[in-house]
Structures are given as C-alpha cells and as structure tokens.
Design a protein around this motif. Structure first.
Motif, mmCIF file in Angstrom:
data_model
loop_
_atom_site.group_PDB
_atom_site.id
_atom_site.type_symbol
_atom_site.label_atom_id
_atom_site.label_comp_id
_atom_site.label_asym_id
_atom_site.label_seq_id
_atom_site.Cartn_x
_atom_site.Cartn_y
_atom_site.Cartn_z
ATOM 1 N N THR A 71 0.816 -1.220 0.000
ATOM 2 C CA THR A 71 0.000 0.000 0.000
ATOM 3 C C THR A 71 0.848 1.267 0.000
ATOM 4 N N GLY A 72 2.138 1.149 -0.307
ATOM 5 C CA GLY A 72 2.993 2.323 -0.424
ATOM 6 C C GLY A 72 3.639 2.802 0.856
ATOM 7 N N MET A 73 3.505 2.054 1.936
ATOM 8 C CA MET A 73 4.029 2.515 3.238
ATOM 9 C C MET A 73 5.480 2.113 3.494
ATOM 10 N N ARG A 128 10.204 -0.133 -4.375
ATOM 11 C CA ARG A 128 10.567 1.038 -5.172
ATOM 12 C C ARG A 128 11.341 0.649 -6.432
ATOM 13 N N VAL A 129 11.046 1.358 -7.488
ATOM 14 C CA VAL A 129 11.697 1.155 -8.781
ATOM 15 C C VAL A 129 12.071 2.520 -9.341
ATOM 16 N N LYS A 142 9.610 5.399 -7.954
ATOM 17 C CA LYS A 142 8.187 5.077 -7.914
ATOM 18 C C LYS A 142 7.990 3.816 -7.088
ATOM 19 N N PHE A 143 6.797 3.651 -6.546
ATOM 20 C CA PHE A 143 6.449 2.438 -5.811
ATOM 21 C C PHE A 143 5.561 1.578 -6.699
#
Length: 276
Positions: free
Chosen positions: A218-220, A225-226, A233-234
């Motif tokens: 969920t991005g936490m 990451r790329v 970006k996630f």
C-alpha cells in the motif's frame, strides 16, 4: 479466512487457485493484484489477479512455485483456507481503444495477461496475444486466451509448438507485418526487459507489469521502489504497470536478487522439515 474453491497444477510448477473473496471479486480490475498470506507467520505474497467471477464472488490467481512461501501455497488443497487475502491493490491497467495491441504473456504471466486481453478486446481493439514458454508442455490457457484474441500466437524456445525462438525475434516479425499501436507484457522480469528492448527501436509504447520484492502493498514500506525515468516510484501504488522504455532494469534486477542467499537457505530449511 478465505476458502479455496479449486486448486490444481496446470503445468509443472505453475498453479491455478480459485478463492472465495466476494469483496475483492466485486471491485477488482485488469492489472490489479492481491497480497496472500498462507498462515499467521507467513510471508506476504503479491500475486496478480488472473480472472474473477463477480456473481460467485471468486477470484483466480496463477502463481509459480519458486520458494518457501509459494511452495506452502502450492501445498494447499481445495477446501483449505488462506489466513489472509488483501486487495484489490495497485492501479488498474489502462484500457482504451488503442488500435492493434500485442499482448505478451510468459510463465505465470500467461494467466495474468488474460483479463487484460479480454478487456482490450471488449473495448474494440484488435488483440494479438503471444504466449511464450521454453517448451510446449509449459503452455496453458490457449483456448481461454484464443476466445478473447483476434489472433493467438505461440512461441517456444525449443520449437515444439508455434514459432521457434525468442520473444525479440517474434516481436520483430509481428511489427514488420502490421502496425502495432501498443505492446503489453506480463511475466518474469527478464521477459519484460527483453520485450521492452525489442520494441524500443520501433517506438511502440510498451507497458510492463513489474514484479519487484514487495511487503506492504500500500505504499508505506517502500520495499517495492523502482526507478522510472530516473524518478523513484512504488510498484504497489504507482504501478504495477509502467512504460518499459523508462524502467531502470539494472537497478530492478539488482534489487530482486538482494535476498537470494536468504531465499535459498529458507527453502533448504523447509525441505529438511519436510523430510524429518
């Protein structure tokens, strides 16, 4: 708990599982994924959704048995229950009328390309689907994908079915015979990379579904990451779909192999437990 409605190995090391998950089936869209936990202490496994039935409240996942967690998942049977299933996660794939779209699936990506090919066909695109495998015995869902494609092509590296050779050669042959407006690729990181490299000289927009190491979903946590055009970006929230020509493949491959030693030790420990 989430009950397994059906579970079987469809080709060696590739498993198909249908799970009762009404809330997820109601909302999921092509390109999205779920996070699966086999048991309370299990790893969080990100798996793309390969199909769903909204009326029955069932989702289908196709996964490859490669390590400890997916081996435990593969051991589950019809009637067993998953400890946790979270989703749908990730941004859906962009579905519009592009024109002629080449959809490429390899390995577990054969399963995950299905809902994308289907949605693109329903949107009015001409859909050419290319399935890639080392040999014919590793191909599956041909009839299912043929039903949502204008043309289905098979590619095997040993020449036992369809085109003989590798994906870049097949891409070159296809784009030279007709205009391709977009390419979409699902499968292992190497397939995504070589397909993107093959389309770059032709200037064809190429979308890849990235599969980095992921934990939270969920991005936490930032584990997934790329680097996309030099920006972080996630994959879990900004993707998993990205422009393959903008991905820093060297960084992605390096990050994916960061815990290889620990992964090997984990599966060896599990094998010892199974024996003794």
């Amino acid at each position: 708990m989430y009950k397994i409605i059906e579970k079987r190995m469809i080709v060696p090391n590739i498993h198909m599982m249908r799970v009762s998950a009404p809330a997820i089936a109601k909302k999921c869209l092509p390109g999205q994924f779920v996070i699966v936990m086999v048991d309370e202490k299990g790893e969080r496994i990100p798996l793309s959704i390969s199909d769903w039935n909204r009326e029955e409240g069932i989702i289908t996942i196709v996964f490859m048995e490669v390590g400890t967690s997916t081996r435990k998942l593969a051991k589950l049977k019809e009637g067993d229950e998953l400890f946790a299933l979270a989703g749908p996660l990730g941004s859906p794939s962009e579905i519009s009328k592009f024109g002629t779209v080449l959809c490429i699936g390899g390995c577990y990506g054969i399963g995950t390309i299905y809902p994308i090919s289907k949605a693109l066909k329903e949107e009015g695109n001409k859909v050419i689907t290319l399935l890639e495998a080392r040999s014919s015995f590793l191909l599956y869902w041909e009839d299912k994908l043929r039903s949502v494609s204008d043309e289905l092509l098979l590619l095997t590296r040993d020449g036992t079915s369809g085109i003989s050779g590798h994906v870049p050669t097949a891409i070159k042959e296809i784009v030279q015979r007709e205009k391709i407006d977009r390419v979409i690729v699902n499968g292992c990181t190497f397939l995504l990379m070589v397909a993107s490299e093959a389309t770059k000289p032709f200037g064809i927009k190429t979308i890849v579904s990235l599969n980095p190491i992921m934990i939270d979903g969920t991005g936490m946590c930032g584990v997934c990451r790329v680097s996309i055009s030099g920006k972080t970006k996630f994959a879990c929230v900004d993707g998993p779909d990205f422009d393959g020509h903008e991905v820093d493949w060297e960084i992605l491959l390096m990050r994916r192999s960061a815990y290889l030693k620990e992964e090997v030790e984990s599966i060896r420990y599990l094998e010892c437990e199974e024996i003794f």
